[in-house]
Design a protein around this motif. Sequence first.
Motif, PDB file in Angstrom:
ATOM      1  N   LEU A  10     -23.178  -2.617 -30.467  1.00 32.21           N
ATOM      2  CA  LEU A  10     -23.619  -3.073 -31.793  1.00 32.21           C
ATOM      3  C   LEU A  10     -23.497  -1.958 -32.824  1.00 32.21           C
ATOM      4  O   LEU A  10     -23.128  -2.206 -33.976  1.00 32.21           O
ATOM      5  N   GLU A  11     -23.774  -0.743 -32.438  1.00 32.19           N
ATOM      6  CA  GLU A  11     -23.642   0.385 -33.362  1.00 32.19           C
ATOM      7  C   GLU A  11     -22.176   0.611 -33.733  1.00 32.19           C
ATOM      8  O   GLU A  11     -21.842   0.892 -34.889  1.00 32.19           O
ATOM      9  N   ILE A  12     -21.289   0.482 -32.767  1.00 34.31           N
ATOM     10  CA  ILE A  12     -19.860   0.652 -33.020  1.00 34.31           C
ATOM     11  C   ILE A  12     -19.361  -0.455 -33.958  1.00 34.31           C
ATOM     12  O   ILE A  12     -18.628  -0.190 -34.919  1.00 34.31           O
ATOM     13  N   ILE A  13     -19.767  -1.688 -33.684  1.00 34.54           N
ATOM     14  CA  ILE A  13     -19.373  -2.811 -34.545  1.00 34.54           C
ATOM     15  C   ILE A  13     -19.921  -2.598 -35.958  1.00 34.54           C
ATOM     16  O   ILE A  13     -19.216  -2.812 -36.946  1.00 34.54           O
ATOM     17  N   GLY A  14     -21.181  -2.171 -36.070  1.00 36.22           N
ATOM     18  CA  GLY A  14     -21.774  -1.896 -37.377  1.00 36.22           C
ATOM     19  C   GLY A  14     -21.028  -0.802 -38.112  1.00 36.22           C
ATOM     20  O   GLY A  14     -20.803  -0.879 -39.332  1.00 36.22           O
ATOM     21  N   LEU A  15     -20.619   0.229 -37.387  1.00 41.24           N
ATOM     22  CA  LEU A  15     -19.860   1.325 -37.981  1.00 41.24           C
ATOM     23  C   LEU A  15     -18.480   0.839 -38.462  1.00 41.24           C
ATOM     24  O   LEU A  15     -18.032   1.192 -39.562  1.00 41.24           O
ATOM     25  N   ILE A  16     -17.826   0.022 -37.649  1.00 44.87           N
ATOM     26  CA  ILE A  16     -16.510  -0.522 -38.037  1.00 44.87           C
ATOM     27  C   ILE A  16     -16.656  -1.401 -39.277  1.00 44.87           C
ATOM     28  O   ILE A  16     -15.870  -1.297 -40.229  1.00 44.87           O
ATOM     29  N   ILE A  17     -17.681  -2.246 -39.279  1.00 45.73           N
ATOM     30  CA  ILE A  17     -17.913  -3.129 -40.429  1.00 45.73           C
ATOM     31  C   ILE A  17     -18.196  -2.305 -41.678  1.00 45.73           C
ATOM     32  O   ILE A  17     -17.659  -2.596 -42.756  1.00 45.73           O
ATOM     33  N   SER A  18     -18.999  -1.274 -41.554  1.00 44.68           N
ATOM     34  CA  SER A  18     -19.313  -0.466 -42.734  1.00 44.68           C
ATOM     35  C   SER A  18     -18.095   0.303 -43.234  1.00 44.68           C
ATOM     36  O   SER A  18     -17.987   0.616 -44.415  1.00 44.68           O
ATOM     37  N   CYS A  19     -17.156   0.593 -42.370  1.00 51.81           N
ATOM     38  CA  CYS A  19     -15.929   1.274 -42.795  1.00 51.81           C
ATOM     39  C   CYS A  19     -14.917   0.280 -43.383  1.00 51.81           C
ATOM     40  O   CYS A  19     -14.194   0.608 -44.326  1.00 51.81           O
ATOM     41  N   VAL A  20     -14.849  -0.921 -42.845  1.00 50.32           N
ATOM     42  CA  VAL A  20     -13.862  -1.912 -43.270  1.00 50.32           C
ATOM     43  C   VAL A  20     -14.305  -2.608 -44.563  1.00 50.32           C
ATOM     44  O   VAL A  20     -13.459  -2.998 -45.382  1.00 50.32           O
ATOM     45  N   THR A  21     -15.606  -2.766 -44.782  1.00 49.45           N
ATOM     46  CA  THR A  21     -16.109  -3.495 -45.954  1.00 49.45           C
ATOM     47  C   THR A  21     -15.585  -2.919 -47.271  1.00 49.45           C
ATOM     48  O   THR A  21     -15.064  -3.685 -48.094  1.00 49.45           O
ATOM     49  N   PRO A  22     -15.687  -1.624 -47.520  1.00 50.09           N
ATOM     50  CA  PRO A  22     -15.144  -1.115 -48.784  1.00 50.09           C
ATOM     51  C   PRO A  22     -13.635  -1.373 -48.928  1.00 50.09           C
ATOM     52  O   PRO A  22     -13.147  -1.670 -50.022  1.00 50.09           O
ATOM     53  N   LEU A  23     -12.919  -1.286 -47.813  1.00 52.20           N
ATOM     54  CA  LEU A  23     -11.481  -1.547 -47.858  1.00 52.20           C
ATOM     55  C   LEU A  23     -11.212  -3.007 -48.236  1.00 52.20           C
ATOM     56  O   LEU A  23     -10.347  -3.295 -49.071  1.00 52.20           O
ATOM     57  N   LEU A  24     -11.951  -3.946 -47.644  1.00 55.24           N
ATOM     58  CA  LEU A  24     -11.786  -5.369 -47.980  1.00 55.24           C
ATOM     59  C   LEU A  24     -12.177  -5.644 -49.432  1.00 55.24           C
ATOM     60  O   LEU A  24     -11.497  -6.401 -50.131  1.00 55.24           O
TER      61      LEU A  24
END
Length: 168
Positions: A10-24
């Motif tokens: 869950l932490e890895i998924i949260g980290l990926i989401i937080s990194c991808v969100t600004p890009l999206l």
Amino acid sequence: MLRITLDTTLEIIGLIISCVTPLLVFIFGVAINKKIENSKLSALKEKEWQVKWAETFLKHATDFNDNISLVISNFYYLQMQSDKNKKDEILNDIEIIKFKVSVIDWNIRNYTQFAENGNDVIKIQSTLISQIDDIFKGFKGDLEVVRNYQSNYNKAVRKAHNSILNSK
């Protein structure tokens, strides 16, 4: 062996989401901005066309009005002349001006197609031309009637000009 727990996943998924969100957000923002800019450009081109068309229409309408005034002024001057050569010269000038009026009339008929009250302009124009023709057929007429038609013409031209500027 490395064991990944649910919390770690869950932490890895949260980290990926937080990194991808600004890009999206950036990608969607650029796409939306491009659509807005294209819409603005299209609206600007349309407005530029309307302004140019209305400006050209107004120039022709002003030329028409000015030439009607020239015909009337020449007619008035003609009535005061006693010299036949001078009268012939004035009549020749009037014929040239009447030809210009017919050309301008043709152009205005093309430019009024985008005005809601374009037919009003055309009707008054036709009446003015008829009035001028009638005056020269009998070499008499009430010049104030022509002035009143010119006044109505100017009002119709103003409405048509505004209509062209606001056309869609």
